[in-house]
Design a protein around this motif. Structure first.
Motif, PDB file in Angstrom:
ATOM      1  N   PRO A 181       0.903  -1.231   0.094  1.00 27.39           N
ATOM      2  CA  PRO A 181      -0.004  -0.009   0.110  1.00 27.39           C
ATOM      3  C   PRO A 181       0.835   1.222  -0.140  1.00 27.39           C
ATOM      4  O   PRO A 181       2.072   1.078   0.583  1.00 27.39           O
ATOM      5  CB  PRO A 181      -0.887  -0.086   1.318  1.00 27.39           C
ATOM      6  CG  PRO A 181      -0.053  -0.811   2.085  1.00 27.39           C
ATOM      7  CD  PRO A 181       0.781  -1.930   1.416  1.00 27.39           C
ATOM      8  N   ASP A 182       0.536   2.501  -0.219  1.00 27.46           N
ATOM      9  CA  ASP A 182       1.173   3.725  -0.447  1.00 27.46           C
ATOM     10  C   ASP A 182       1.062   4.335   0.764  1.00 27.46           C
ATOM     11  O   ASP A 182       1.794   5.257   1.231  1.00 27.46           O
ATOM     12  CB  ASP A 182       0.520   4.471  -1.613  1.00 27.46           C
ATOM     13  CG  ASP A 182       0.805   3.828  -3.101  1.00 27.46           C
ATOM     14  OD1 ASP A 182       1.913   3.685  -3.488  1.00 27.46           O
ATOM     15  OD2 ASP A 182      -0.297   3.639  -3.491  1.00 27.46           O
ATOM     16  N   GLY A 183       0.234   3.818   1.886  1.00 25.89           N
ATOM     17  CA  GLY A 183       0.062   4.397   3.069  1.00 25.89           C
ATOM     18  C   GLY A 183      -0.929   3.495   3.844  1.00 25.89           C
ATOM     19  O   GLY A 183      -1.889   2.747   3.471  1.00 25.89           O
ATOM     20  N   ILE A 184      -1.087   3.910   5.234  1.00 26.66           N
ATOM     21  CA  ILE A 184      -1.973   3.392   6.054  1.00 26.66           C
ATOM     22  C   ILE A 184      -2.591   4.581   6.832  1.00 26.66           C
ATOM     23  O   ILE A 184      -2.115   5.404   7.165  1.00 26.66           O
ATOM     24  CB  ILE A 184      -1.206   2.340   7.257  1.00 26.66           C
ATOM     25  CG1 ILE A 184      -0.421   1.507   6.836  1.00 26.66           C
ATOM     26  CG2 ILE A 184      -2.719   1.954   8.134  1.00 26.66           C
ATOM     27  CD1 ILE A 184      -1.008   0.445   5.800  1.00 26.66           C
ATOM     28  N   LEU A 185      -3.913   4.369   6.776  1.00 24.67           N
ATOM     29  CA  LEU A 185      -4.732   5.795   7.054  1.00 24.67           C
ATOM     30  C   LEU A 185      -5.300   5.304   8.408  1.00 24.67           C
ATOM     31  O   LEU A 185      -5.856   4.184   8.705  1.00 24.67           O
ATOM     32  CB  LEU A 185      -5.695   6.272   6.053  1.00 24.67           C
ATOM     33  CG  LEU A 185      -5.461   6.522   4.630  1.00 24.67           C
ATOM     34  CD1 LEU A 185      -6.462   7.113   4.013  1.00 24.67           C
ATOM     35  CD2 LEU A 185      -4.117   7.355   4.474  1.00 24.67           C
ATOM     36  N   ILE A 186      -5.568   6.560   9.066  1.00 21.52           N
ATOM     37  CA  ILE A 186      -6.533   5.990  10.543  1.00 21.52           C
ATOM     38  C   ILE A 186      -7.570   7.306  10.323  1.00 21.52           C
ATOM     39  O   ILE A 186      -7.426   8.637  10.373  1.00 21.52           O
ATOM     40  CB  ILE A 186      -5.488   6.351  11.950  1.00 21.52           C
ATOM     41  CG1 ILE A 186      -4.517   5.436  11.808  1.00 21.52           C
ATOM     42  CG2 ILE A 186      -6.620   6.348  13.055  1.00 21.52           C
ATOM     43  CD1 ILE A 186      -3.727   5.223  13.077  1.00 21.52           C
ATOM     44  N   ASN A 187      -8.792   6.865  10.433  1.00 25.09           N
ATOM     45  CA  ASN A 187      -9.890   7.700  10.130  1.00 25.09           C
ATOM     46  C   ASN A 187      -9.862   8.576   8.875  1.00 25.09           C
ATOM     47  O   ASN A 187     -10.029   9.621   8.797  1.00 25.09           O
ATOM     48  CB  ASN A 187     -10.260   8.613  11.296  1.00 25.09           C
ATOM     49  CG  ASN A 187     -10.879   7.904  12.481  1.00 25.09           C
ATOM     50  OD1 ASN A 187     -11.186   6.433  12.293  1.00 25.09           O
ATOM     51  ND2 ASN A 187     -11.260   8.350  13.501  1.00 25.09           N
ATOM     52  N   GLY A 188      -9.159   8.070   7.904  1.00 29.63           N
ATOM     53  CA  GLY A 188      -9.047   8.598   6.628  1.00 29.63           C
ATOM     54  C   GLY A 188      -8.218   9.800   6.503  1.00 29.63           C
ATOM     55  O   GLY A 188      -7.671  10.517   5.687  1.00 29.63           O
ATOM     56  N   ARG A 189      -7.384   9.950   7.809  1.00 28.45           N
ATOM     57  CA  ARG A 189      -6.298  11.226   7.882  1.00 28.45           C
ATOM     58  C   ARG A 189      -4.808  10.551   7.394  1.00 28.45           C
ATOM     59  O   ARG A 189      -4.656   9.416   7.208  1.00 28.45           O
ATOM     60  CB  ARG A 189      -6.182  11.457   9.141  1.00 28.45           C
ATOM     61  CG  ARG A 189      -7.680  12.107   9.603  1.00 28.45           C
ATOM     62  CD  ARG A 189      -8.008  13.473   8.731  1.00 28.45           C
ATOM     63  NE  ARG A 189      -7.269  14.481   8.913  1.00 28.45           N
ATOM     64  CZ  ARG A 189      -7.732  15.486   9.816  1.00 28.45           C
ATOM     65  NH1 ARG A 189      -8.613  15.340  10.839  1.00 28.45           N
ATOM     66  NH2 ARG A 189      -7.017  16.427  10.173  1.00 28.45           N
ATOM     67  N   ALA A 190      -4.013  11.537   7.391  1.00 29.35           N
ATOM     68  CA  ALA A 190      -2.649  11.329   6.785  1.00 29.35           C
ATOM     69  C   ALA A 190      -1.756  10.057   7.258  1.00 29.35           C
ATOM     70  O   ALA A 190      -2.075   9.803   8.294  1.00 29.35           O
ATOM     71  CB  ALA A 190      -1.957  12.564   6.985  1.00 29.35           C
ATOM     72  N   PRO A 191      -1.070   9.373   6.405  1.00 31.08           N
ATOM     73  CA  PRO A 191      -0.231   8.467   6.838  1.00 31.08           C
ATOM     74  C   PRO A 191       1.193   8.945   7.428  1.00 31.08           C
ATOM     75  O   PRO A 191       1.266  10.038   7.271  1.00 31.08           O
ATOM     76  CB  PRO A 191       0.114   7.618   5.543  1.00 31.08           C
ATOM     77  CG  PRO A 191       0.121   8.764   4.485  1.00 31.08           C
ATOM     78  CD  PRO A 191      -1.038   9.599   4.864  1.00 31.08           C
ATOM     79  N   TYR A 192       1.964   8.219   7.961  1.00 35.45           N
ATOM     80  CA  TYR A 192       2.976   8.518   8.525  1.00 35.45           C
ATOM     81  C   TYR A 192       4.042   8.938   7.461  1.00 35.45           C
ATOM     82  O   TYR A 192       4.101   8.312   6.397  1.00 35.45           O
ATOM     83  CB  TYR A 192       3.631   7.504   9.452  1.00 35.45           C
ATOM     84  CG  TYR A 192       4.922   7.952  10.028  1.00 35.45           C
ATOM     85  CD1 TYR A 192       4.869   9.052  11.073  1.00 35.45           C
ATOM     86  CD2 TYR A 192       6.169   7.234   9.804  1.00 35.45           C
ATOM     87  CE1 TYR A 192       6.468   8.999  11.981  1.00 35.45           C
ATOM     88  CE2 TYR A 192       7.387   7.583  10.347  1.00 35.45           C
ATOM     89  CZ  TYR A 192       7.661   8.418  11.509  1.00 35.45           C
ATOM     90  OH  TYR A 192       8.607   8.659  12.020  1.00 35.45           O
ATOM     91  N   ARG A 193       4.879  10.073   7.740  1.00 35.76           N
ATOM     92  CA  ARG A 193       5.657  10.546   6.512  1.00 35.76           C
ATOM     93  C   ARG A 193       6.947   9.975   6.532  1.00 35.76           C
ATOM     94  O   ARG A 193       8.133  10.187   6.820  1.00 35.76           O
ATOM     95  CB  ARG A 193       6.109  11.900   6.589  1.00 35.76           C
ATOM     96  CG  ARG A 193       6.448  12.675   5.457  1.00 35.76           C
ATOM     97  CD  ARG A 193       6.656  14.093   5.627  1.00 35.76           C
ATOM     98  NE  ARG A 193       7.053  14.696   4.176  1.00 35.76           N
ATOM     99  CZ  ARG A 193       7.827  15.826   3.975  1.00 35.76           C
ATOM    100  NH1 ARG A 193       8.593  16.337   5.002  1.00 35.76           N
ATOM    101  NH2 ARG A 193       8.208  16.065   2.893  1.00 35.76           N
ATOM    102  N   TYR A 194       6.856   8.668   5.935  1.00 33.76           N
ATOM    103  CA  TYR A 194       7.937   7.598   5.904  1.00 33.76           C
ATOM    104  C   TYR A 194       8.910   7.732   4.842  1.00 33.76           C
ATOM    105  O   TYR A 194      10.000   7.464   4.690  1.00 33.76           O
ATOM    106  CB  TYR A 194       7.464   6.411   5.861  1.00 33.76           C
ATOM    107  CG  TYR A 194       6.539   5.787   4.614  1.00 33.76           C
ATOM    108  CD1 TYR A 194       7.361   5.330   3.594  1.00 33.76           C
ATOM    109  CD2 TYR A 194       5.320   5.793   4.438  1.00 33.76           C
ATOM    110  CE1 TYR A 194       6.584   4.992   2.411  1.00 33.76           C
ATOM    111  CE2 TYR A 194       4.687   5.808   3.273  1.00 33.76           C
ATOM    112  CZ  TYR A 194       5.287   5.270   2.114  1.00 33.76           C
ATOM    113  OH  TYR A 194       4.621   4.859   1.083  1.00 33.76           O
TER     114      TYR A 194
END
Length: 386
Positions: free
Chosen positions: A101-114
């Motif tokens: 995946p390109d990111g993991i979301l929590i409540n549709g908000r931003a992923p960690y800036r990895y």
């Protein structure tokens, strides 16, 4: 969906809802409590954000098996791809794997800036506001499409109390694997230094090591916090050489058989240790098989094809030729096929269902219209003769 399988919302029961149309669901909740979520079951629309919570509380006359929490917090965790759900569906139809995946979301908000090149700066994380000393019920749902996630709250203990309508024996976890489609309730007490924020993290499991920095992050913010969460994210389980870690976590979850649920006097119960099993089904899934030139998922070498008329409607109107009742009850090495085939079970029988996963991926099963609890699990090993 007790007493009303017409509301299960899957192709075997309902017709799809056409664009611009509405459908009103009506079903009983008399024997159900707990944390659930709804989602569309077709076209990978869940990947486009088609989901939401359903929380069913005890009646006032039925006590909770724990003190009433000071607040109720719902968190949706899940994998996210920059491709649209249509593109993702086309990839699967072409036999491709979705990949990381390109990111993991929590409540549709931003992923960690990895990765500063992939994740823009300045995106806002979901923030959960809390009061020092109080206890909150966190209802956590994995609404992703393919990725198991490990959930944890920095420096905070999580007491598991319920999963998908069943109260559990209360146990403490510092982290817990939540697989696709699963929902868990935790009690979390705000007993840490209240002058700073803390990370809430969901990160991929059973994945390529390069995925490990892909994580979802939310912020637990005490009301009198004076500083942002800082430093490294709380570590995920380091179990590369201990594959039983997640298995043992899952096996540690036990049903609370002394807790009431929706009603103070349940209508009958079974002596589960003395039930005479009338049928046993072993349902085996394996790596995708080639059928007519396409890679397809199968169970017992059958890849389901939904008929034009839903199965329940065919039953209601006594239609023939819509499906066959010849789904194999046991695995075999028969040629893989596409079929509208169903298991032939006895009415009012007691079924033992064994899910056998011969794939290398974690699989999630859902039994529509029934509440069930896993009685055992382990790794499956083929016998080698020689």
């Amino acid at each position: 969906m007790r007493m009303n399988s017409w509301q299960d919302g899957v192709m075997g029961t309902n017709c799809p809802i056409p664009p611009g149309w509405n459908w009103t669901y009506e079903f009983q909740l008399k024997d159900q409590i707990g944390s659930f979520f709804y989602f569309p079951s077709l076209g990978l629309q869940r990947a486009a954000g088609g989901f939401g919570p359903i929380t069913v509380n005890n009646r006032a006359t039925v006590p909770l098996p724990f003190d009433h929490p000071h607040g109720d917090i719902t968190l949706f965790i899940g994998d996210w791809y920059t491709k649209s759900h249509v593109e993702l569906r086309n990839m699967l139809d072409d036999g491709q794997d979705l990949g990381a995946p390109d990111g993991i979301l929590i409540n549709g908000r931003a992923p960690y800036r990895y990765d500063s090149a992939l994740v823009p700066d300045g995106l806002q994380y979901e923030t959960v506001g809390v009061e020092p000393g109080k206890t909150y019920r966190f209802r956590v749902h994995n609404v992703g499409i393919s990725t198991s996630l490990n959930f944890r709250i920095q420096n905070h203990n999580m007491r598991l109390v319920e999963t998908e309508g069943t109260y559990t024996n209360q146990q403490n976890y510092t982290n817990l694997d939540i697989h696709v489609g699963q929902s868990y309730s935790f009690l979390v007490t705000m007993d840490q230094n209240a002058s700073t924020d803390y990370y809430i993290v969901a990160s991929p499991r059973f994945s390529n090591p390069r995925w490990h920095e892909v994580a979802g992050v939310a912020i637990l913010q005490y009301s009198n916090s004076k500083g942002r969460a800082s430093g490294s994210l709380p570590d995920a389980p380091n179990d590369h050489y201990d594959k039983y870690y997640s298995m043992n976590q899952a096996r540690s979850i036990r049903m609370n058989t002394s807790a009431g649920a929706a009603r103070p006097n349940p209508q009958g119960s079974f002596h589960y240790g003395s039930i005479n099993i009338t049928q046993t089904f072993v349902l085996k899934n394996e790596q995708p098989l080639s059928i007519n030139g396409k890679r397809r998922r199968t169970i017992n070498r059958v890849s389901y094809s939904p008929p034009e008329t839903p199965l329940r409607l065919a039953d209601l109107h006594n239609l023939t030729g819509v499906y066959t009742a010849d789904f194999p009850a046991m695995p075999s090495n028969a040629p893989a096929r596409i079929a509208s085939s169903v298991l032939n079970a006895s009415y009012k029988g007691f079924l033992e269902i064994v899910f056998q996963n011969n794939d290398t991926d974690v699989q999630t099963y859902h039994l529509d219209g029934y509440s069930f609890f896993v009685v055992g699990m382990n790794y499956f090993f083929d016998e080698i003769s020689g």
